[in-house]
Design an enzyme around this catalytic site. Structure first.
Site, mmCIF file in Angstrom:
data_model
loop_
_atom_site.group_PDB
_atom_site.id
_atom_site.type_symbol
_atom_site.label_atom_id
_atom_site.label_comp_id
_atom_site.label_asym_id
_atom_site.label_seq_id
_atom_site.Cartn_x
_atom_site.Cartn_y
_atom_site.Cartn_z
ATOM 1 N N ASP A 77 0.285 -7.461 1.473
ATOM 2 C CA ASP A 77 0.715 -6.083 1.723
ATOM 3 C C ASP A 77 2.230 -5.983 1.764
ATOM 4 O OD1 ASP A 77 0.281 -3.379 1.943
ATOM 5 O OD2 ASP A 77 0.019 -3.390 4.113
ATOM 6 N N HIS B 265 0.819 -1.217 0.000
ATOM 7 C CA HIS B 265 0.000 0.000 0.000
ATOM 8 C C HIS B 265 0.853 1.268 0.000
ATOM 9 C CE1 HIS B 265 0.416 0.013 4.525
ATOM 10 N NE2 HIS B 265 0.364 1.323 4.332
ATOM 11 N N SER C 52 4.557 2.593 8.116
ATOM 12 C CA SER C 52 4.241 1.480 7.217
ATOM 13 C C SER C 52 5.458 1.111 6.365
ATOM 14 C CB SER C 52 3.083 1.857 6.294
ATOM 15 O OG SER C 52 1.879 1.971 7.012
#
Length: 319
Positions: A94, A64, A175
């Site tokens: 992911d 992402h 992230s």
């Protein structure tokens, strides 16, 4: 004070080893973190294959974070900045892999651990770039294991399985960063902020090593689709004794019209075997659902209302 000093020394040592190996990345309109990894160590995780900078050195981040971008930049705490290109991305896990045109410019890679050995309450250290602050470190414990996280692809019923839940503070920008154990081995890739005091990370284990290696070699991961969502659950004592099995996968959802649905699997079934292999969690199922399972009969054994039931599903390709 001695206990606090020991804790501080551990966190400081992990931070000293890992921080310089985590980059702040910008790709198109996306940004986050990425971890320098030896691609060769993904294939051979043995202690005899220590992490080292080679032509196969890459950066691992979240899918992402990459989004639809194909190139960007990676910046490190020492001021080094390198151009990167996207080698492959897999929204279902992911995970994504970035390459630098000049691998020798990257810092030495991290040492990889195995998240399958984590226990609830264990110390973990998160290193990333929250809110654009390069080289930030937070620490906490593993709060839970085996969580499921809905993917950001927008497709209903798609989840990232076996996610690690931690109480280390994670913020936007973390992230793709590193989640390390007390020995500075990276056991997870931070993936989401789930709420105040609640963060999630994709585990580094045999399954994710396979995914990352496939992304390096092929640029994408072909997967078989079964159409189930579940969570680990204990096996009744009489069955556990007979089959030497303590846990199975309790199905919470069987997607309508999916291969699992057509095979006759039902919500509430306790999955014990897939492909004649024991299953105790979602990861046990995922290991059976890579490209070679597409279109092939896949036997599934479940416990339903106290009886053993065998069905055969034919997975389709996950689009």
């Amino acid at each position: 004070m001695e206990e606090m000093d020991s804790y501080s020394r551990t966190v400081s040592a992990v931070a000293a080893e890992v921080t310089g190996k985590v980059a702040a990345v910008r790709l198109g309109t996306g940004s986050g973190s990425a971890v320098v990894v030896d691609g060769g160590a993904l294939r051979d995780p043995s202690p005899d294959h220590p992490a080292r900078t080679t032509a196969s050195t890459v950066l691992v981040t979240n899918a992402h974070v990459v989004g639809r971008s194909r190139r960007g930049t990676a910046s490190f705490v020492d001021g080094t900045e390198v151009a990167v290109v996207v080698a492959g991305s897999d929204p279902l896990s992911d995970l994504a892999v970035l390459r630098a045109p000049e691998p020798a410019e990257l810092p030495a890679p991290v040492r990889l651990g195995d998240a399958d050995g984590l226990v609830v309450g264990q110390l973990v250290v998160a290193v990333g770039n929250p809110l654009g602050l390069i080289g930030s470190v937070t620490a906490g414990v593993v709060s839970a294991l085996g969580r499921a996280l809905p993917t950001r692809s927008g497709r209903a019923g798609r989840v990232v399985e076996d996610v690690i839940q931690v109480d280390a503070a994670l913020n936007p920008g973390n992230s793709g960063g590193a989640l390390a154990d007390h020995r500075a081995r990276v056991v997870g890739i931070s993936t989401a902020v789930a709420g105040v005091g609640l963060g999630l990370a994709v585990p580094v284990n045999r399954t994710t090593r396979h995914i990352l290696t496939t992304l390096l070699e092929d640029g994408r991961v072909r997967r078989a689709y079964l159409g189930i969502v579940g969570a680990p659950a204990p096996v009744p004592s009489d069955v556990a004794e007979r089959y030497q099995r303590s846990n199975g996968l309790r199905l919470a959802q069987v997607v309508a019209g999916s291969p699992a649905d057509h095979a006759g699997l039902r919500a509430g079934d306790l999955v014990l075997e897939v492909g004649r292999q024991p299953v105790e969690d979602a990861q046990g199922v995922q290991r059976q659902l890579f490209g070679d399972a597409i279109g092939s009969p896949l036997p599934v054994t479940v416990l339903r209302n106290g009886a053993m039931v065998d069905v055969v599903a034919v997975p389709t390709e996950l689009s």
